[in-house]
Design a protein around this motif. Sequence first.
Motif, PDB file in Angstrom:
ATOM      1  N   ILE A   1       0.810  -1.224   0.000  1.00 58.36           N
ATOM      2  CA  ILE A   1       0.000   0.000   0.000  1.00 58.36           C
ATOM      3  C   ILE A   1       0.842   1.273   0.000  1.00 58.36           C
ATOM      4  CG2 ILE A   1      -1.917  -1.145   1.187  1.00 58.36           C
ATOM      5  CD1 ILE A   1      -1.042   0.353   3.747  1.00 58.36           C
ATOM      6  N   GLY A   2       2.145   1.139  -0.117  1.00 60.90           N
ATOM      7  CA  GLY A   2       3.019   2.302  -0.034  1.00 60.90           C
ATOM      8  C   GLY A   2       2.730   3.379  -1.058  1.00 60.90           C
ATOM      9  N   ASP A   3       2.305   2.989  -2.252  1.00 56.49           N
ATOM     10  CA  ASP A   3       2.080   3.965  -3.320  1.00 56.49           C
ATOM     11  C   ASP A   3       0.613   4.349  -3.493  1.00 56.49           C
ATOM     12  OD1 ASP A   3       4.813   4.058  -3.941  1.00 56.49           O
ATOM     13  OD2 ASP A   3       4.648   2.252  -5.171  1.00 56.49           O
ATOM     14  N   LEU A   4      -0.238   3.910  -2.567  1.00 55.00           N
ATOM     15  CA  LEU A   4      -1.653   4.287  -2.619  1.00 55.00           C
ATOM     16  C   LEU A   4      -1.875   5.613  -1.896  1.00 55.00           C
ATOM     17  CD1 LEU A   4      -3.546   0.955  -1.810  1.00 55.00           C
ATOM     18  CD2 LEU A   4      -3.378   2.104  -4.020  1.00 55.00           C
ATOM     19  N   PRO A   5      -2.740   6.486  -2.413  1.00 53.58           N
ATOM     20  CA  PRO A   5      -3.099   7.705  -1.674  1.00 53.58           C
ATOM     21  C   PRO A   5      -3.732   7.303  -0.346  1.00 53.58           C
ATOM     22  CG  PRO A   5      -3.808   7.852  -3.960  1.00 53.58           C
ATOM     23  CD  PRO A   5      -3.391   6.431  -3.737  1.00 53.58           C
ATOM     24  N   VAL A   6      -3.436   8.033   0.715  1.00 56.72           N
ATOM     25  CA  VAL A   6      -3.885   7.621   2.043  1.00 56.72           C
ATOM     26  C   VAL A   6      -5.402   7.545   2.172  1.00 56.72           C
ATOM     27  CG1 VAL A   6      -1.824   8.345   3.294  1.00 56.72           C
ATOM     28  CG2 VAL A   6      -3.628  10.017   2.822  1.00 56.72           C
ATOM     29  N   HIS A   7      -6.144   8.322   1.380  1.00 55.69           N
ATOM     30  CA  HIS A   7      -7.600   8.297   1.523  1.00 55.69           C
ATOM     31  C   HIS A   7      -8.225   7.062   0.878  1.00 55.69           C
ATOM     32  CE1 HIS A   7      -7.323   9.723  -2.577  1.00 55.69           C
ATOM     33  NE2 HIS A   7      -8.629   9.741  -2.713  1.00 55.69           N
ATOM     34  N   GLU A   8      -7.438   6.277   0.146  1.00 52.24           N
ATOM     35  CA  GLU A   8      -7.974   5.083  -0.504  1.00 52.24           C
ATOM     36  C   GLU A   8      -7.720   3.811   0.303  1.00 52.24           C
ATOM     37  OE1 GLU A   8      -6.512   4.753  -4.470  1.00 52.24           O
ATOM     38  OE2 GLU A   8      -7.353   6.670  -5.130  1.00 52.24           O
ATOM     39  N   ILE A   9      -7.002   3.924   1.400  1.00 53.86           N
ATOM     40  CA  ILE A   9      -6.641   2.741   2.187  1.00 53.86           C
ATOM     41  C   ILE A   9      -7.789   2.366   3.113  1.00 53.86           C
ATOM     42  CG2 ILE A   9      -5.042   1.842   3.918  1.00 53.86           C
ATOM     43  CD1 ILE A   9      -2.926   3.709   2.665  1.00 53.86           C
ATOM     44  N   THR A  10      -8.166   1.091   3.096  1.00 57.77           N
ATOM     45  CA  THR A  10      -9.311   0.615   3.870  1.00 57.77           C
ATOM     46  C   THR A  10      -8.905  -0.468   4.863  1.00 57.77           C
ATOM     47  OG1 THR A  10      -9.840  -1.131   2.277  1.00 57.77           O
ATOM     48  CG2 THR A  10     -10.804   1.060   1.886  1.00 57.77           C
ATOM     49  N   GLY A  11      -9.816  -0.761   5.786  1.00 57.77           N
ATOM     50  CA  GLY A  11      -9.582  -1.813   6.765  1.00 57.77           C
ATOM     51  C   GLY A  11      -9.288  -3.167   6.137  1.00 57.77           C
TER      52      GLY A  11
END
Length: 210
Positions: free
Chosen positions: A128-138
Amino acid sequence: MGKLSATAVKAAKRPGRLGDGDGLFLIIQPGGGKSWMCRVQKNGHRRDFGLGSASKVSLATARERAREIRAWVELGLDPIFERRKAEGIPTFRQAAAKVIAAHSKTWRNEKHGKQWHQTLETYVFPQIGDLPVHEITGPMIRNLLSDIWLAKPETARRVRQRIGTVLDWAYASGYRENCQSACKRDPLSARKRDPLSGWRNVDVTGFLAL
């Protein structure tokens, strides 16, 4: 039509607050500094949003920003998040770098900082390192941790907490739209329970830092 004029804004000297209408105010500080504020109230809740220094933001621009904020609120959106989104939301890797830099001043030694970076580099950034923080889910976090819960439970706890710290920072900085309560119960504390059950339907932003 607003109540203020560019001339009135420039001439204002007395400390206090001057209203332009529709929740827009010019704030004059005792030291002479001036800034813009937009006040919005909906469903009994009031929020104030800073719009910048009056020396850099014109009356016309302040009015436009205030209109934009009111429109977002009416649509049920968070103005801070929408503004951040327009500016560009950092990836998890970028957010982690800022968190590590901020926390490094309080750590007792360099070893702790290296451990922070090493665990994220090993277990988190590849997924998840290159994902925008608002797209990260549980569910993303649950899948990320599933391979290490049973083999390295203590490492899994630390990784979980460090992810939570980064996402807490992202929420506080306006890069995540909401901060739902997360399951803080240790998923490894009950032997008879599925060790991953706490990660099925939760947002991870509520976890505390180590």
